[in-house]
Design a protein around this motif. Structure first.
Motif, PDB file in Angstrom:
ATOM      1  N   VAL A 145       0.876  -1.172   0.000  1.00  0.00           N
ATOM      2  CA  VAL A 145       0.000   0.000   0.000  1.00  0.00           C
ATOM      3  C   VAL A 145       0.906   1.212   0.000  1.00  0.00           C
ATOM      4  O   VAL A 145       1.685   1.418   0.937  1.00  0.00           O
ATOM      5  CB  VAL A 145      -0.932   0.006   1.222  1.00  0.00           C
ATOM      6  CG1 VAL A 145      -1.894   1.188   1.155  1.00  0.00           C
ATOM      7  CG2 VAL A 145      -1.700  -1.305   1.316  1.00  0.00           C
ATOM      8  N   PHE A 146       0.802   2.017  -1.058  1.00  0.00           N
ATOM      9  CA  PHE A 146       1.762   3.100  -1.260  1.00  0.00           C
ATOM     10  C   PHE A 146       1.102   4.446  -0.995  1.00  0.00           C
ATOM     11  O   PHE A 146      -0.022   4.694  -1.429  1.00  0.00           O
ATOM     12  CB  PHE A 146       2.303   3.066  -2.693  1.00  0.00           C
ATOM     13  CG  PHE A 146       3.661   3.670  -2.825  1.00  0.00           C
ATOM     14  CD1 PHE A 146       4.778   2.956  -2.465  1.00  0.00           C
ATOM     15  CD2 PHE A 146       3.821   4.960  -3.302  1.00  0.00           C
ATOM     16  CE1 PHE A 146       6.048   3.505  -2.573  1.00  0.00           C
ATOM     17  CE2 PHE A 146       5.079   5.529  -3.419  1.00  0.00           C
ATOM     18  CZ  PHE A 146       6.196   4.798  -3.056  1.00  0.00           C
ATOM     19  N   ARG A 147       1.834   5.296  -0.284  1.00  0.00           N
ATOM     20  CA  ARG A 147       1.336   6.631   0.016  1.00  0.00           C
ATOM     21  C   ARG A 147       2.452   7.636  -0.245  1.00  0.00           C
ATOM     22  O   ARG A 147       3.624   7.279  -0.282  1.00  0.00           O
ATOM     23  CB  ARG A 147       0.882   6.708   1.479  1.00  0.00           C
ATOM     24  CG  ARG A 147       0.010   7.911   1.799  1.00  0.00           C
ATOM     25  CD  ARG A 147      -0.760   7.702   3.098  1.00  0.00           C
ATOM     26  NE  ARG A 147       0.102   7.630   4.263  1.00  0.00           N
ATOM     27  CZ  ARG A 147      -0.325   7.317   5.486  1.00  0.00           C
ATOM     28  NH1 ARG A 147      -1.602   7.025   5.676  1.00  0.00           N
ATOM     29  NH2 ARG A 147       0.499   7.274   6.507  1.00  0.00           N
ATOM     30  N   GLY A 148       2.105   8.896  -0.438  1.00  0.00           N
ATOM     31  CA  GLY A 148       3.079   9.924  -0.779  1.00  0.00           C
ATOM     32  C   GLY A 148       4.126  10.146   0.292  1.00  0.00           C
ATOM     33  O   GLY A 148       3.911   9.881   1.473  1.00  0.00           O
ATOM     34  N   LYS A 149       5.276  10.678  -0.127  1.00  0.00           N
ATOM     35  CA  LYS A 149       6.399  10.893   0.783  1.00  0.00           C
ATOM     36  C   LYS A 149       6.044  11.821   1.941  1.00  0.00           C
ATOM     37  O   LYS A 149       6.492  11.628   3.068  1.00  0.00           O
ATOM     38  CB  LYS A 149       7.582  11.485  -0.004  1.00  0.00           C
ATOM     39  CG  LYS A 149       8.854  11.616   0.823  1.00  0.00           C
ATOM     40  CD  LYS A 149       9.778  12.657   0.284  1.00  0.00           C
ATOM     41  CE  LYS A 149       9.344  14.029   0.688  1.00  0.00           C
ATOM     42  NZ  LYS A 149       9.434  14.276   2.147  1.00  0.00           N
ATOM     43  N   GLY A 150       5.220  12.839   1.661  1.00  0.00           N
ATOM     44  CA  GLY A 150       4.932  13.847   2.669  1.00  0.00           C
ATOM     45  C   GLY A 150       4.376  13.272   3.956  1.00  0.00           C
ATOM     46  O   GLY A 150       4.683  13.754   5.048  1.00  0.00           O
ATOM     47  N   SER A 151       3.553  12.223   3.840  1.00  0.00           N
ATOM     48  CA  SER A 151       2.926  11.645   5.026  1.00  0.00           C
ATOM     49  C   SER A 151       3.776  10.555   5.660  1.00  0.00           C
ATOM     50  O   SER A 151       3.396  10.008   6.698  1.00  0.00           O
ATOM     51  CB  SER A 151       1.556  11.072   4.657  1.00  0.00           C
ATOM     52  OG  SER A 151       1.701  10.028   3.702  1.00  0.00           O
ATOM     53  N   MET A 152       4.934  10.229   5.058  1.00  0.00           N
ATOM     54  CA  MET A 152       5.761   9.155   5.590  1.00  0.00           C
ATOM     55  C   MET A 152       7.171   9.616   5.958  1.00  0.00           C
ATOM     56  O   MET A 152       7.996   8.808   6.371  1.00  0.00           O
ATOM     57  CB  MET A 152       5.845   7.998   4.582  1.00  0.00           C
ATOM     58  CG  MET A 152       4.512   7.322   4.319  1.00  0.00           C
ATOM     59  SD  MET A 152       4.677   5.831   3.317  1.00  0.00           S
ATOM     60  CE  MET A 152       5.506   4.724   4.444  1.00  0.00           C
ATOM     61  N   CYS A 153       7.440  10.912   5.807  1.00  0.00           N
ATOM     62  CA  CYS A 153       8.793  11.410   6.072  1.00  0.00           C
ATOM     63  C   CYS A 153       9.011  11.558   7.572  1.00  0.00           C
ATOM     64  O   CYS A 153       8.187  12.131   8.283  1.00  0.00           O
ATOM     65  CB  CYS A 153       9.005  12.751   5.367  1.00  0.00           C
ATOM     66  SG  CYS A 153      10.679  13.401   5.580  1.00  0.00           S
ATOM     67  N   HIS A 154      10.151  11.092   8.048  1.00  0.00           N
ATOM     68  CA  HIS A 154      10.469  11.134   9.475  1.00  0.00           C
ATOM     69  C   HIS A 154      11.099  12.459   9.890  1.00  0.00           C
ATOM     70  O   HIS A 154      11.175  12.755  11.087  1.00  0.00           O
ATOM     71  CB  HIS A 154      11.422   9.992   9.834  1.00  0.00           C
ATOM     72  CG  HIS A 154      10.904   8.635   9.466  1.00  0.00           C
ATOM     73  ND1 HIS A 154      10.111   7.884  10.303  1.00  0.00           N
ATOM     74  CD2 HIS A 154      11.042   7.902   8.324  1.00  0.00           C
ATOM     75  CE1 HIS A 154       9.795   6.741   9.702  1.00  0.00           C
ATOM     76  NE2 HIS A 154      10.351   6.738   8.511  1.00  0.00           N
ATOM     77  N   ILE A 155      11.575  13.254   8.916  1.00  0.00           N
ATOM     78  CA  ILE A 155      12.248  14.514   9.267  1.00  0.00           C
ATOM     79  C   ILE A 155      11.524  15.719   8.684  1.00  0.00           C
ATOM     80  O   ILE A 155      11.985  16.848   8.832  1.00  0.00           O
ATOM     81  CB  ILE A 155      13.719  14.509   8.805  1.00  0.00           C
ATOM     82  CG1 ILE A 155      13.822  14.263   7.294  1.00  0.00           C
ATOM     83  CG2 ILE A 155      14.501  13.455   9.567  1.00  0.00           C
ATOM     84  CD1 ILE A 155      15.249  14.358   6.767  1.00  0.00           C
ATOM     85  N   ASP A 156      10.416  15.501   7.998  1.00  0.00           N
ATOM     86  CA  ASP A 156       9.521  16.567   7.545  1.00  0.00           C
ATOM     87  C   ASP A 156      10.232  17.581   6.659  1.00  0.00           C
ATOM     88  O   ASP A 156      10.312  18.773   6.977  1.00  0.00           O
ATOM     89  CB  ASP A 156       8.873  17.275   8.741  1.00  0.00           C
ATOM     90  CG  ASP A 156       7.698  18.160   8.306  1.00  0.00           C
ATOM     91  OD1 ASP A 156       7.122  17.866   7.247  1.00  0.00           O
ATOM     92  OD2 ASP A 156       7.380  19.114   9.031  1.00  0.00           O
ATOM     93  N   VAL A 157      10.756  17.108   5.518  1.00  0.00           N
ATOM     94  CA  VAL A 157      11.312  18.022   4.514  1.00  0.00           C
ATOM     95  C   VAL A 157      10.513  17.863   3.232  1.00  0.00           C
ATOM     96  O   VAL A 157       9.839  16.853   3.025  1.00  0.00           O
ATOM     97  CB  VAL A 157      12.806  17.727   4.242  1.00  0.00           C
ATOM     98  CG1 VAL A 157      13.623  17.980   5.497  1.00  0.00           C
ATOM     99  CG2 VAL A 157      13.011  16.294   3.736  1.00  0.00           C
ATOM    100  N   ASP A 158      10.575  18.859   2.341  1.00  0.00           N
ATOM    101  CA  ASP A 158       9.806  18.778   1.106  1.00  0.00           C
ATOM    102  C   ASP A 158      10.495  17.850   0.114  1.00  0.00           C
ATOM    103  O   ASP A 158      11.589  17.320   0.363  1.00  0.00           O
ATOM    104  CB  ASP A 158       9.567  20.167   0.507  1.00  0.00           C
ATOM    105  CG  ASP A 158      10.862  20.865   0.088  1.00  0.00           C
ATOM    106  OD1 ASP A 158      11.863  20.178  -0.180  1.00  0.00           O
ATOM    107  OD2 ASP A 158      10.863  22.110   0.034  1.00  0.00           O
ATOM    108  N   TYR A 159       9.852  17.671  -1.027  1.00  0.00           N
ATOM    109  CA  TYR A 159      10.320  16.678  -1.992  1.00  0.00           C
ATOM    110  C   TYR A 159      11.729  16.997  -2.497  1.00  0.00           C
ATOM    111  O   TYR A 159      12.586  16.109  -2.560  1.00  0.00           O
ATOM    112  CB  TYR A 159       9.343  16.609  -3.169  1.00  0.00           C
ATOM    113  CG  TYR A 159       9.761  15.629  -4.242  1.00  0.00           C
ATOM    114  CD1 TYR A 159       9.557  14.258  -4.075  1.00  0.00           C
ATOM    115  CD2 TYR A 159      10.392  16.072  -5.402  1.00  0.00           C
ATOM    116  CE1 TYR A 159       9.961  13.360  -5.050  1.00  0.00           C
ATOM    117  CE2 TYR A 159      10.787  15.180  -6.382  1.00  0.00           C
ATOM    118  CZ  TYR A 159      10.575  13.825  -6.197  1.00  0.00           C
ATOM    119  OH  TYR A 159      10.976  12.942  -7.161  1.00  0.00           O
TER     120      TYR A 159
END
Length: 724
Positions: free
Chosen positions: A96-110
């Motif tokens: 189940v794949f979701r966008g990077k924004g909701s899975m980033c541990h350090i909260d940086v943009d793309y």
């Protein structure tokens, strides 16, 4: 050709419904012929499994991957449950794949993430090279100590290279930014993660938590692990956004022709494709680009500055000229469109740019701006990688030049609508500033290439008909079509078309009209043995009747900008409530109200969308593309999507064979008589034939008796029924 037994190994329950078995056979045959499928099925027809089962079997036999995609969060959760049921019977590798924004541990943009990722991988590669060279020099040292003169010279060369690499590693660690989570991905054994991942079907939240506990990056692990899987569950944007789609297929290790896509709630693909195709550029980005170029000493900066500054000036002129008297002072914090389109030529922004521009040629200067922008963007990335900046700076020149180039080339193309919008900064308290937008009216401009590239696609929804319209709008050719109506006992549902006022916008403030509507809603709530859902053309109308309706039931008001999930939970926990909401909100589709969560649904009025200049542009584009007259534009752009919304709302109740409920259409335009009395406004004929055949016309004052009889016939009341 596969037999029924071949794909039934993926069916996770005892036996499919007859219509499900038929649908699976049709879909399996269509996939073999590389044909797309349009599959309409009412609630309870088992569309998801009927699509997934033959798709998985076909993919297994032909070495392909199935991607099932939706834009509704609740459906994503249902897909996970279905995939778990399947893999419990026939093992599949599903993610189940979701966008990077909701899975980033350090909260940086793309962009920052990509830069950190590249620097981290560079560091790990160099550290691996250091380790390899250390082993080499150790071996050579042993040989030299044994008297090998050539080994001494070779070791000296290795040591020189080793010292250089060690300096590079030290420099990266001291001066550049890396991602510690991704570093551990690359330097630790992740076998345990993938064993855990494919032991079941994991939700993105599960992956995030598992990785976070071990200081790993779950998003990058997922990207590395999805190559060649059987099934991927994801959001629409992974397929509808061309840039993301290209990367997504690369992560899958699949070419588009090796992918079978299943689109859930596919009636939403039309609007979602428009959203993904829209391109915008704000006045603030143009200003930042001008400032960026003023600081550059590159020879191309003057040319780039000239063309971008001219577009900035033309944008300001366009929105100032478009303001009507007093309109500027009323601008708030939300974007408001201003009309700049012309019937006889280019839009006002383009004309303004062409009038103001002076120079050797804007095409040549835009080309120089694009080249300079790309080089500046590369410099910013290198500066971030090298630790010279704390964040990855975006190149405003590149963004501005690319948009201006697209605008001047495409703004007068068929299906493109040029828009200028304005808003006020600082939450509505600051200055007015503008935005230019290229709005794509015809979704097939976005989707036709996608469907052509895929091996095949199954588009499923409870509201896809008319199929020919769906094919035209999305750019499908020769699709297999099938439709299955409600599969539950007809005697356990009623659909009433109430011959009340035609709720045109101009009539909604009429006190007599409001009296009738409020009375019908009060009768519906009183005669319903449980909860009542009331859908309105807008949140404003929902609020109006929330305040006006007199009922002993507890009332709930859904408001824009608020969290609807908690409201829904509170409502379904009730057993005598009325929920007032907009048909264009988040509770009208993709949300289940099972059993006594809701017994009656009322659709108040014909909920046409706000008919602004943007919608007029869609109608005009559809009229030109699909029929050449205004009637075709209205039908394609407005009437059919509106009736689909209404049908979605009606589908919120009666969701199992044991369930029962009433569906009420409150507006005379739904009645059979309207087809003769007010033909231009009647909408009943837009519903599918079997749904029209179930509609019972009833006068407003007689609805309560009809509901009493129905709910009494299905033993819906506990104890004595209410008095009408």
């Amino acid at each position: 050709m596969a037999t029924t037994d071949d794909y039934m190994r993926f069916f996770p329950y005892e036996e499919p419904y007859d219509h499900q078995r038929e649908a699976m056979g049709t879909i399996r045959e269509a996939l073999g012929d590389e044909r797309d499928v349009l599959f309409e099925g009412a609630c309870g027809t088992g569309k998801t499994l009927a699509s997934l089962v033959p798709a998985l079997e076909y993919a297994r036999e032909t070495d392909k991957t199935v991607v099932i995609t939706t834009n509704v969060h609740q459906q994503m959760r249902q897909f996970v449950e279905d995939a778990r049921a399947i893999t419990a019977q026939e093992r599949i590798r599903a993610v189940v794949f979701r966008g990077k924004g909701s899975m980033c541990h350090i909260d940086v943009d793309y962009e920052e993430c990509q830069a950190l990722r590249d620097t981290t991988r560079d560091l790990v590669d160099k550290e691996q090279d250091v380790a390899d060279l250390e082993r080499q020099q150790g071996d050579l040292l042993d040989q030299a100590q044994d008297g090998d003169a050539d080994a001494v010279e070779a070791r000296n060369a290795v040591m020189d290279e080793l010292r250089d690499l060690e300096d590079d590693v030290a420099e990266i660690r001291e001066e550049q930014s890396i991602c510690d989570y991704y570093y551990r991905n690359l330097t630790t054994d992740t076998t345990e993660f993938y064993s855990w991942l494919f032991d079941d079907v994991r939700r993105p939240d599960d992956i995030y938590e598992y990785a976070h506990e071990r200081d790993l990056c779950g998003y990058e692990l997922l990207k590395e692990g999805i190559e060649g899987v059987d099934l991927v569950v994801c959001n629409y944007h992974h397929l509808l956004d061309p840039t993301i789609r290209e990367q997504f297929f690369r992560w899958l290790g699949r070419d588009p022709e090796d992918v079978v896509a299943v689109f859930d709630e596919a009636h939403n693909v039309e609007s979602a494709a428009r959203d993904h195709a829209r391109r915008t550029l704000t006045e603030t980005t143009l200003e930042s680009a001008v400032d960026e170029l003023a600081e550059s000493d590159d020879a191309r900066a003057d040319a780039a500055h000239n063309v971008i500054a001219t577009f900035l000036s033309a944008l300001r002129t366009a929105y100032e000229d478009a303001f009507e008297f007093g309109q500027r002072e009323e601008v708030g914090e939300h974007w408001e469109d201003l009309a700049i389109a012309n019937e006889d030529g280019r839009d006002d922004l383009t004309l303004g740019f062409l009038r103001e521009y002076t120079g050797p040629g804007f095409h040549e200067e835009l080309d120089q701006a694009l080249k300079l922008g790309r080089e500046l963007d590369e410099q910013y990335e290198e500066a971030f990688k090298n630790g010279e900046t704390d964040t990855r700076q975006e190149c405003q020149t590149l963004q501005a030049a690319q948009f201006v180039s697209d605008w001047l080339a495409e703004s007068d193309d068929l299906g493109q609508y040029p828009v200028v919008s304005v808003r006020r900064s600082d939450e509505g308290q600051g200055d007015v500033y503008g935005r230019a937008e290229l709005y794509t009216c015809i979704p097939s401009n976005v989707t036709s290439d996608l469907f052509e590239d895929l091996h095949a696609a199954v588009l499923m929804s409870a509201t896809l008909r008319p199929f020919d319209v769906t094919e035209d709008v999305l750019g499908l050719e020769d699709a297999e079509t099938m439709a299955y109506g409600p599969q539950f006992p007809e005697e356990r549902r009623r659909t009433y078309a109430v011959d009340g006022p035609a709720l045109f916008a101009s009539e909604r403030d009429d006190p007599e009209t409001q009296d009738v509507v409020a009375g019908v809603l009060e009768d519906a709530a009183r005669m319903t043995p449980g909860n009542t859902l009331a859908f309105f053309p807008s949140y404003a109308e929902a609020e109006r009747y929330h305040e006006r309706v007199a009922t002993d039931a507890r009332t709930y008001l859904d408001e824009p900008g608020t969290q609807a999930r908690d409201l829904r939970r509170e409502f379904v926990d009730d057993d005598d409530g009325v929920l007032f909401t907009s048909l264009w909100g988040t509770l009208a589709e993709g949300v289940s109200y099972d059993g006594d969560d809701a017994r009656t649904v009322v659709v108040v009025g014909v909920p046409y969308p706000h008919l602004d200049d943007r919608m007029d542009a869609v109608q005009d584009a559809y009229a030109t593309a699909f029929g050449g007259d205004e009637e075709a534009g209205w039908r394609y752009a407005v009437e059919i999507p509106t009736v689909r919304k209404t049908r979605q709302a009606l589908g919120r109740v009666v969701r199992s064979p044991e369930d029962f409920g009433a569906r009420i259409l409150l507006d005379k335009r739904y009645t059979e008589a309207a087809g003769m009395e007010m033909r231009d406004y009647a909408v009943r004929g837009t519903f599918p034939p079997e749904e029209r055949s179930e509609m019972i016309d009833v006068d407003p004052e007689k609805l309560k008796f009809a509901m009493l009889n129905f709910y009494r016939d299905v033993d819906g009341y506990d104890g004595e029924p209410p008095r009408p």
